[in-house]
Design a protein around this motif. Structure first.
Motif, PDB file in Angstrom:
ATOM      1  N   ASP A  53       6.066  10.498   2.075  1.00 30.88           N
ATOM      2  CA  ASP A  53       4.929  10.378   1.157  1.00 30.88           C
ATOM      3  C   ASP A  53       4.715  11.692   0.422  1.00 30.88           C
ATOM      4  N   PHE A 108       6.543   6.037   5.123  1.00 28.50           N
ATOM      5  CA  PHE A 108       5.447   6.968   4.855  1.00 28.50           C
ATOM      6  C   PHE A 108       5.842   8.407   5.177  1.00 28.50           C
ATOM      7  N   ARG A 150      -3.383   4.833   1.869  1.00 29.62           N
ATOM      8  CA  ARG A 150      -2.045   4.995   2.444  1.00 29.62           C
ATOM      9  C   ARG A 150      -2.123   5.457   3.894  1.00 29.62           C
ATOM     10  N   ALA A 169      -2.971   2.479   5.973  1.00 27.90           N
ATOM     11  CA  ALA A 169      -1.799   1.600   6.060  1.00 27.90           C
ATOM     12  C   ALA A 169      -0.783   2.159   7.051  1.00 27.90           C
ATOM     13  N   GLU A 177      -5.301   8.280  -1.204  1.00 27.43           N
ATOM     14  CA  GLU A 177      -4.702   8.809   0.022  1.00 27.43           C
ATOM     15  C   GLU A 177      -5.247   8.100   1.253  1.00 27.43           C
ATOM     16  N   ILE A 195      -0.074  12.927   4.998  1.00 26.22           N
ATOM     17  CA  ILE A 195       0.399  11.588   5.353  1.00 26.22           C
ATOM     18  C   ILE A 195       1.826  11.660   5.893  1.00 26.22           C
ATOM     19  N   LEU A 206       0.810  -1.221   0.000  1.00 24.18           N
ATOM     20  CA  LEU A 206       0.000   0.000   0.000  1.00 24.18           C
ATOM     21  C   LEU A 206       0.842   1.270   0.000  1.00 24.18           C
ATOM     22  N   LEU A 207       2.161   1.144   0.013  1.00 24.52           N
ATOM     23  CA  LEU A 207       3.008   2.338  -0.015  1.00 24.52           C
ATOM     24  C   LEU A 207       2.751   3.179  -1.259  1.00 24.52           C
ATOM     25  N   THR A 208       2.427   2.520  -2.364  1.00 20.17           N
ATOM     26  CA  THR A 208       2.202   3.230  -3.632  1.00 20.17           C
ATOM     27  C   THR A 208       0.739   3.185  -4.054  1.00 20.17           C
TER      28      THR A 208
END
Length: 680
Positions: free
Chosen positions: A377, A374, A356, A359, A353, A382, A347-349
């Protein structure tokens, strides 16, 4: 033109047809007026006519029956309408429902026991459309009808009633309760009718968390009775039902003890992107502890099935809607166990929004260093939240790691002021010296995680840190009981400070003298001969603060140990020696030590003898020290307030002292002493 041709023609009443028509109309009107019309006979006639009538003829007959429904044969007329409801067009059916509103109970009861299956079939349809509680008893009977078509239609009407109960506009409370009781009773009567429609109606009725919470007593009792045979049917329907519909139902029933296994199996079954969407769009329901516990507590076999069946990867995430993406983190956190941090990297990419951010929250709760990823980000919100979350207890043990330093450096160069501020907060949260109260908790966690590394860090900061950092490190070590581990560093500071006190003041000498004043208070608590010798030697230190702190520390340590006596101990001799010291802090410390170490209560006169000379001294700072001493020794005489002579001296300072600062300080001291007296 003749006159006779201009007159209007008169009707010839002598003709038999005309006379008969007039007589028949008059007689009919007279019979109605006199109540002589036999409405029941007319209804019976229409009953016979309906048997062979087609759809159009049935519609005409229903119109006549609805007219008769306003007469004394209303019940019989409406019973015929209920039996013919399936044979009329929808518009006329709506008119019939309105005309018989509130009166269908008796009519449907009669139609439900008719020998003609077509009549019972129509009655089952009308009950589902009318939604009147008085008809529900008849529907229960029709559900077990010997004709399969009638029983099936009754089941369909039962499902329609359940769906109507939860669809806007809502039914009133009484009707809603009646529908719920009907559904629960038909479920309990499964052994009698052997039909699945009541269970489908039950699932439709419990279609939202609010509906589950607001269930009535009978429904809650059935839910608690996990041994009832109908529970097995519900479990089978959840396991083998339509993938899309039953996944939504499985979310709601996941918190029910008797249905958890079936719900977990349905939610984690192998599915495509559409199936992922249906499951993950409602993953916010995992905020309910019962549902989260049921999913997380699945067996290892079920966990493997979830891993292979509901695989969340980058390609799949891109196909999901933003709402479903937002639910991915909650699902991973509950189902993946120890592998959750690794799975959250997907879920990093994530394009959404919300996905992320969720996550990030999951990573912070799990104490994963994924939180640091993160921090960079692209979304400033975030990144700021990640920087703040990095200071959570599970991540504070990362202090000193190269990765944290790199991350903090990146955040400090961010174009967003909020992110830069958050980076500063993150650094403070990771530093046990940043805050006195929060820092001690951080230090204890770090001490448990890496005792040797933490002690080495404190030693380095005491030796090489700036003046304020070195002092905070010594105080932290004192609070944690780590003074013995820093003894060599403390002795070195004290030894070098003696020489610094004899030289002109500079930054290095200031750092040493400031550090020595704190080091001596830590050394006084150690029992080693070297530490005690250093503290006693500090009683004659060239710096006044060091001498004052050494005297205070020895007095506190001696009183705690109970080994002092004012006349014979080194401390007692120091008290006498420093009683008239030219430095106000040393003199006040000696006076306080004298009062602390005396085993007998000094009494009001004893307090006055010690404190009043300070309060009446010609030097302003000595008077301030006397006020400080009065506040801390007011209760030693066994009463709540100061001695009379002390109070008089303070009042005199308030009134007549030539220094404004001293007068202000005296007012503060007087207020504190009076507050203490009122408190007792």
């Amino acid at each position: 033109m003749p006159v006779a041709e201009t007159e209007p023609k008169r009707q010839d009443t002598t003709r038999p047809g005309v006379l008969g028509g007039i007589t028949s109309g008059l007689v009919g009107r007279m019979r109605v007026a006199l109540g002589g019309r036999d409405h029941r006979a007319e209804v019976e006639g229409y009953r016979l006519a309906l048997r062979g009538a087609g759809p159009s003829q049935a519609g005409v007959i229903v119109d006549r029956l609805l007219e008769l429904a306003e007469a004394d044969a209303a019940s019989d007329a409406l019973t015929l309408v209920a039996g013919a409801f399936d044979r009329i067009e929808s518009a006329k059916g709506e008119r019939a429902l309105i005309a018989g509103h509130g009166r269908w109970g008796k009519a449907c009861t009669g139609a439900a026991i008719d020998v003609d299956a077509e009549v019972r079939l129509s009655a089952a349809t009308l009950i589902g459309r009318a939604c009147e509680p008085e008809t529900f008893g008849a529907l229960r009977e029709l559900l077990g009808d010997r004709d399969e078509r009638v029983a099936e239609r009754a089941g369909e009407s039962l499902i329609a009633l359940a769906e109507r109960a939860v669809r806007a506009p809502k039914l009133d409370g009484e009707a809603m309760g009646a529908v719920e009781r009907l559904v629960v009773r038909t479920v309990r009567e499964f052994d009698r009718h052997k039909r699945r429609e009541p269970m489908s109606a039950l699932l439709a009725l419990c279609s939202s968390p609010a509906a589950m919470r607001g269930a009535g007593t009978e429904l809650k009792d059935w839910l608690a009775d996990s041994e009832h045979p109908a529970h097995m049917i519900v479990r089978g329907m959840i396991r083998r039902g339509d993938a899309m519909a039953t996944r939504s139902v499985a979310w709601l029933w996941l918190g029910q003890p008797g249905q958890r296994g079936a719900c977990v199996e349905r939610l984690s079954a192998n599915c495509d992107a559409a199936g992922h969407e249906t499951v993950l769009v409602r993953a916010h329901l995992l905020h309910n502890p019962a549902r989260a516990g049921a999913l997380a507590g699945a067996s290892e076999r079920d966990r493997k099935r979830k891993t292979t069946g509901l695989m969340i990867d980058g390609e799949m995430v891109e196909k999901l809607s933003p709402a479903a993406q937002a639910g991915c983190a909650s699902w991973i956190e509950c189902t993946e166990g120890a592998r959750a941090p690794e799975s959250l990297e997907t879920l990093l990419t994530a394009p959404g929004e919300a996905a992320r951010m969720n996550a990030l929250r999951s990573a912070a709760r799990l104490g994963s260093d994924l939180t640091l990823d993160f921090c960079v980000d692209s979304d400033a919100r975030i990144a700021r939240s990640a920087a703040l979350a990095a200071g959570t207890p599970g991540l504070r043990t990362l202090l000193g790691s190269e990765r944290v330093r790199r991350t903090l450096g990146s955040l400090a160069r961010s174009g967003s002021g909020a992110v830069r501020d958050a980076a500063g907060s993150m650094a403070d949260a990771l530093d046990p010296l940043a805050d006195r109260n929060a820092g001690i908790a951080t230090a204890r966690r770090m001490l448990r995680g890496d005792r040797a590394g933490f002690i080495a860090m404190l030693q380095t900061r005491v030796r090489n840190g700036a003046s304020a950092e070195s002092v905070r490190s010594m105080r932290l070590a004192q609070r944690l009981g780590l003074g013995a581990e820093l003894e060599l560093e403390l002795l070195s500071i004290v030894a070098h400070s003696a020489q610094a006190g004899l030289k002109p003041s500079n930054d290095e000498s200031h750092r040493l003298l400031h550090g020595a004043a704190t080091a001596v208070t830590v050394l006084a608590e150690l029992s080693s001969p070297a530490a005690q010798h250093a503290v006693h030697k500090c009683l004659h230190h060239p710096d006044d603060r060091v001498r004052a702190n050494a005297l205070d520390a020895l007095a506190r340590a001696a009183r705690r140990s109970g080994t002092i006596h004012a006349d014979r101990s080194p401390l007692g001799r120091a008290v006498v020696e420093f009683n008239n010291d030219p430095h106000h802090r040393v003199r006040a410390g000696a006076a306080r030590a004298r009062l602390m170490v005396d085993r007998r209560s000094p009494g009001p006169d004893g307090l006055g003898v010690v404190i009043v000379p300070l309060l009446t001294d010609a030097r302003a700072m000595h008077r301030v020290s006397g006020l400080w001493l009065a506040e801390r020794t007011a209760g030693l005489a066994g009463n709540a307030g100061p001695a009379e002579s002390v109070a008089a001296a303070i009042a005199e300072i308030v009134r007549t002292d030539p220094e404004p600062e001293v007068r202000i300080r005296a007012r503060v001291a007087a207020g504190r002493l009076l507050s203490g007296m009122r408190g007792d």
